[in-house]
Design a protein around this motif. Sequence first.
Motif, PDB file in Angstrom:
ATOM      1  N   LEU A  25      -2.264  -1.059  -6.648  1.00 30.84           N
ATOM      2  CA  LEU A  25      -1.969   0.374  -6.737  1.00 30.84           C
ATOM      3  C   LEU A  25      -0.569   0.609  -6.197  1.00 30.84           C
ATOM      4  N   LYS A  26       0.250   1.322  -6.965  1.00 32.20           N
ATOM      5  CA  LYS A  26       1.606   1.619  -6.511  1.00 32.20           C
ATOM      6  C   LYS A  26       1.583   2.390  -5.189  1.00 32.20           C
ATOM      7  N   ASP A  27       2.680   2.294  -4.438  1.00 30.62           N
ATOM      8  CA  ASP A  27       2.745   2.928  -3.114  1.00 30.62           C
ATOM      9  C   ASP A  27       2.428   4.417  -3.167  1.00 30.62           C
ATOM     10  N   GLU A  28       2.868   5.079  -4.220  1.00 28.94           N
ATOM     11  CA  GLU A  28       2.595   6.508  -4.374  1.00 28.94           C
ATOM     12  C   GLU A  28       1.485   6.760  -5.393  1.00 28.94           C
ATOM     13  N   GLY A  29       0.686   5.717  -5.656  1.00 28.29           N
ATOM     14  CA  GLY A  29      -0.373   5.831  -6.647  1.00 28.29           C
ATOM     15  C   GLY A  29      -1.555   6.657  -6.171  1.00 28.29           C
ATOM     16  N   THR A  30      -2.427   6.993  -7.124  1.00 31.34           N
ATOM     17  CA  THR A  30      -3.556   7.886  -6.858  1.00 31.34           C
ATOM     18  C   THR A  30      -4.876   7.210  -7.239  1.00 31.34           C
ATOM     19  N   LEU A  31      -5.872   7.399  -6.384  1.00 29.47           N
ATOM     20  CA  LEU A  31      -7.230   6.943  -6.669  1.00 29.47           C
ATOM     21  C   LEU A  31      -8.110   8.129  -7.038  1.00 29.47           C
ATOM     22  N   ILE A  32      -8.942   7.940  -8.064  1.00 25.87           N
ATOM     23  CA  ILE A  32      -9.968   8.928  -8.440  1.00 25.87           C
ATOM     24  C   ILE A  32     -11.314   8.210  -8.499  1.00 25.87           C
ATOM     25  N   PRO A  33     -12.258   8.550  -7.592  1.00 28.23           N
ATOM     26  CA  PRO A  33     -12.153   9.507  -6.487  1.00 28.23           C
ATOM     27  C   PRO A  33     -11.403   8.891  -5.315  1.00 28.23           C
ATOM     28  N   GLU A  34     -11.073   9.745  -4.326  1.00 27.33           N
ATOM     29  CA  GLU A  34     -10.328   9.242  -3.183  1.00 27.33           C
ATOM     30  C   GLU A  34     -11.206   8.934  -1.988  1.00 27.33           C
TER      31      GLU A  34
END
Length: 271
Positions: A142-151
């Motif tokens: 996951l990129k440093d500024e990436g997003t997970l769904i869900p978190e």
Amino acid sequence: MESEKNLKLKMESPQWHYSMLVDEERVSVFHEAIIDTVKKDDLVFDLGTGSGVLAMFAAKSAKKVYAIELDPITAYYTDKNIKGNGFENIKLVEADASEYSFKDKNGNPEKADVIIAEMLDTALITEPQVPVLNEIHKKGLLKDEGTLIPESVYNTAQVVDCRTNHIYYDEEVISKPVSDEKLYSRINFYKINDPKVSYNIEFTLLNDCNNAGLRLNTYTKLKDGLIAGATPMLNPPLIVPLNKPLKKGTYTFKISYIMGGDFENVKLSLE
């Protein structure tokens, strides 16, 4: 069938995925999180894609989506769904998401802008959400500024009078509560989590009960401002019996389990 929220996808699935597709609340809340998050030119990993519906939500905006599915029967239907709906920016991969190497056509490692991981179950007990995401983090996918769904998820417990002597889902929420509901853990998917967990939770029983046990509830935070409660196919309440009567009063329950394991490893006792 067709999904809601204006996408009108033509979908086929094995029977065990059909119930998830027709769970409108589950599909809608993930759709909202995905369309609010995925941007043009994003690279998205959909781990445990199932029917592929979440991958297709993402592919409406993303540059490319990897849809990872371990089960070959499910993957057969996923492939039909992706092709039948005309998505050319989804790469279906039949593999274990915790082991797959994400590489571009030149063999260079790829990192995701967004990772979708709906391998959820109540308290994260029987699905591999935590073990898979642990491996994703260890590999730095996951990129440093990436997003997970869900978190993240929030787990709560409440003492109830159980209806049987074995673990069961209480979809209709009819097991009688005898205590308040208490938050006992928050699992943050942006971190590596130890799958083996143990909690001591104190409850005051308001009434006597014939067969005390805990009702576990899981609330899923998909993104800021968007939290899903239980739906028929997303974290239905889970009952773990203690298999003994208890009188009105205060008790400390100890519950332990392995996230990504099975019901055999769930242990409940009094401290």
